[in-house]
Design a protein around this motif. Structure first.
Motif, mmCIF file in Angstrom:
data_model
loop_
_atom_site.group_PDB
_atom_site.id
_atom_site.type_symbol
_atom_site.label_atom_id
_atom_site.label_comp_id
_atom_site.label_asym_id
_atom_site.label_seq_id
_atom_site.Cartn_x
_atom_site.Cartn_y
_atom_site.Cartn_z
ATOM 1 N N ILE A 177 0.693 -1.269 0.054
ATOM 2 C CA ILE A 177 0.059 -0.022 -0.174
ATOM 3 C C ILE A 177 0.813 1.219 -0.030
ATOM 4 C CG2 ILE A 177 -1.963 1.136 1.225
ATOM 5 C CD1 ILE A 177 -2.702 -1.346 0.142
ATOM 6 N N GLY A 178 0.854 2.049 -0.907
ATOM 7 C CA GLY A 178 1.747 3.435 -1.110
ATOM 8 C C GLY A 178 0.844 4.622 -0.518
ATOM 9 N N PHE A 179 1.668 5.422 -0.064
ATOM 10 C CA PHE A 179 1.092 6.680 0.342
ATOM 11 C C PHE A 179 1.843 7.761 -0.511
ATOM 12 C CE2 PHE A 179 4.339 6.009 3.587
ATOM 13 C CZ PHE A 179 5.133 7.379 3.570
ATOM 14 N N THR A 180 0.940 8.954 -0.827
ATOM 15 C CA THR A 180 1.789 9.916 -1.536
ATOM 16 C C THR A 180 1.168 11.065 -1.419
ATOM 17 O OG1 THR A 180 1.929 10.492 -4.028
ATOM 18 C CG2 THR A 180 0.060 9.159 -3.387
ATOM 19 N N LEU A 181 1.856 12.227 -1.451
ATOM 20 C CA LEU A 181 1.373 13.868 -1.482
ATOM 21 C C LEU A 181 0.623 14.107 -2.614
ATOM 22 C CD1 LEU A 181 4.417 15.548 0.143
ATOM 23 C CD2 LEU A 181 2.165 14.588 1.288
ATOM 24 N N GLY A 182 0.619 13.208 -3.795
ATOM 25 C CA GLY A 182 -0.045 13.212 -5.186
ATOM 26 C C GLY A 182 -1.393 12.617 -4.922
ATOM 27 N N VAL A 205 2.098 15.994 6.499
ATOM 28 C CA VAL A 205 1.002 15.533 5.750
ATOM 29 C C VAL A 205 1.370 13.929 5.357
ATOM 30 C CG1 VAL A 205 -0.333 15.557 3.889
ATOM 31 C CG2 VAL A 205 0.293 17.752 4.726
ATOM 32 N N ALA A 206 2.482 13.665 5.007
ATOM 33 C CA ALA A 206 2.807 12.373 4.858
ATOM 34 C C ALA A 206 2.788 11.456 5.762
ATOM 35 C CB ALA A 206 4.428 12.250 4.458
ATOM 36 N N ASN A 207 3.170 11.956 7.248
ATOM 37 C CA ASN A 207 3.221 11.148 8.348
ATOM 38 C C ASN A 207 1.637 10.860 8.579
ATOM 39 O OD1 ASN A 207 5.886 11.492 8.797
ATOM 40 N ND2 ASN A 207 5.562 13.176 10.434
ATOM 41 N N ALA A 208 0.758 11.680 8.318
ATOM 42 C CA ALA A 208 -0.588 11.395 8.671
ATOM 43 C C ALA A 208 -1.291 10.444 7.693
ATOM 44 C CB ALA A 208 -1.639 12.881 8.319
#
Length: 490
Positions: free
Chosen positions: A254-259, A312-315
């Protein structure tokens, strides 16, 4: 006598097991206390001799632990040892650990011991590591889990030993576990429900012996993960670690991204936190988990400021781990709203003459300082301290267009000054002599003289603090106090 450590648990007697505990820090005390409680014969070894160590040693001696403190205590390996539980701070090259390996004695960390003692039906672990952001992420995760109504606790490198939580008479529903690279090095059998590597940058290279070994130890967190391995889309090394991990069948990446997130990711659509990983229709739709304005109050309760990108990335990482555990979207939103960052992590220190002062003393390496600088448009940067072998060229070249000026402190300030001369020669730089008894008053005065209304004076040192301060918190406190005095004089 040969001891089968694999057959031992929290419900079995450890009588006849002779265990050595290296280091009497927080985790060492927890390990010694627990092993003695289980019936093992315990020896604690620590070359330190402070009042705090003596006090903890006395408590353990009352319980029947053999405590050996002071210089030379670790010089001789004790005979008849079946298990060595090491402090996370002890490098693998420490003579006593090398001796244990040569003798074929298992070496565990306190976290490994905790996993083995969690027992049948023990609380699942949602595990987090990374060069930066670990503490903030597990605290956000704890807040989200509690918003779901779960009895959850952030443990591990964040402060509370994992072992203490595992052995708590009142069991938790789930644990948010922060793991350092040190702790992961000494862990072999952990099987987290979900795990995350937030980011990777050179750090603690002297301890690990190289960046490859450091990266490999971080990647251990993904081994045997059950439901979801969470990675940072903007940091390809974290995805590679997932690809290389041996996980439980059915575990998902599962990826997380600011985009904008692709299917299988959590990211941002405008200001909304969008989940395209844990919903049935993720190919064509997303579930909203809140907005970036839901991410934690600052020290003054200000939600109007947009949080820094790394916050934001941490969240997003915390949201991904929580969703892997089955948390509902509303709990993600409510948990992020309830979260308040710790002191010294992008904490408001005040405003004087139209200049904002921000304390990020917790930014103790260049990667953390770089992330902090990205959150502000025009910055007077306060940096320096103990560099721990780090370099600053990449940081400076990436941040130079934001820098109004730089104030340098500490033993290794020349390293940063050289990087600034190479990559930002037009930025004004002032070095404050580390020999001054109270450097922060002078530092803040110089920073104020370089700043213009609308600028931010940012303490994000990129270095450890121990050359001038007891720890990063003391450094941040000194900065905040100096800002307060500047405001009083204005």
């Amino acid at each position: 006598m040969s001891v089968d450590l694999g057959a031992l648990g929290r419900e079995t007697s450890w009588e006849g097991v002779r265990a050595a505990v290296g280091g009497l820090g927080v985790s060492g005390f927890a390990a010694a206390d627990t092993l003695q409680h289980l019936g093992a014969d315990v020896i604690v070894l620590d070359d330190g001799d402070s009042d705090a160590l003596r006090e903890k040693g006395t408590l353990l001696e009352i319980l029947g632990v053999d405590v050996r403190l002071g210089p030379g205590s670790t010089a001789t390996f004790p005979e008849g040892i079946d298990l060595f539980v090491t402090s996370p701070g002890w490098a693998p090259t420490t003579p006593m650990l090398a001796d244990a390996a040569a003798r074929g004695i298992p070496v565990w960390g306190e976290v490994e011991l905790a996993w083995r003692l969690r027992g049948e039906g023990g609380a699942p672990w949602l595990a987090v590591t990374g060069t930066n952001g670990k503490t903030t992420t597990v605290q956000m995760l704890e807040s989200i889990l509690r918003a779901q109504g779960l009895n959850a606790l952030a443990v591990g490198n964040v402060g509370t030993p994992v072992l203490e939580a595992v052995m708590n008479p009142e069991p938790f529903d789930v644990l948010a576990v922060e793991l350092s690279s040190y702790q992961l090095h000494w862990s072999q059998s952990i099987s987290a429900r979900a795990s995350a590597v937030l980011n990777l940058a050179p750090d603690h290279i002297d301890w690990h012996g190289g960046i490859d070994a450091y990266t490999a130890d971080k990647g251990r967190i993904y081994q045997n993960t059950q439901v979801a391995c969470v990675y940072n889309v903007e940091d390809p090394v974290t995805e590679r670690l997932v690809e290389e991990a041996d996980v439980i069948e059915g575990c998902r990446a599962i990826g997380f991204t600011l985009g904008i997130p692709a299917p299988g990711m959590i990211g941002l659509v405008d200001d909304a936190i969008a989940d395209r990983a844990f919903i049935a229709g993720r190919v064509s739709s997303a579930a909203e988990l809140g907005t970036i304005h839901d991410i934690g109050l600052d020290a003054h309760g200000d939600r109007d400021r947009v949080p820094a990108p790394h916050m934001v990335a941490n969240a997003l990482a915390a949201a991904a781990l929580a969703r892997a555990h089955g948390v509902e979207p509303r709990a993600v939103r409510d948990g992020l709203r309830a979260f308040t960052p710790d002191a010294h992590r992008i904490a408001e220190a005040g405003e004087v003459a139209g200049v904002r002062y921000v304390d990020d003393s917790k930014a103790t390496n260049p990667h953390a300082a770089q992330a902090s600088l990205r959150g502000f448009e025009h910055v007077v940067w306060i940096a320096g301290g103990l560099a721990k072998g780090a370099t600053f060229d990449e940081l400076v070249s990436g941040a130079r267009d934001r820098l109004r000026g730089v104030v340098l402190i500490g033993a290794d300030r020349a390293l940063i000054a050289e990087a600034l001369r190479r990559h930002a020669p037009d930025v004004p730089v002032v070095e404050v002599d580390s020999g001054e008894t109270d450097p922060m008053d002078r530092v803040v005065e110089v920073a104020a003289s370089l700043a213009q209304p609308g600028d931010t004076v940012l303490l994000a040192p990129g270095c450890a603090s121990m050359d001038q301060f007891a720890n990063y918190a003391a450094r941040g406190d000194s900065f905040v106090a100096a800002v307060r005095r500047l405001r009083d004089r204005s």
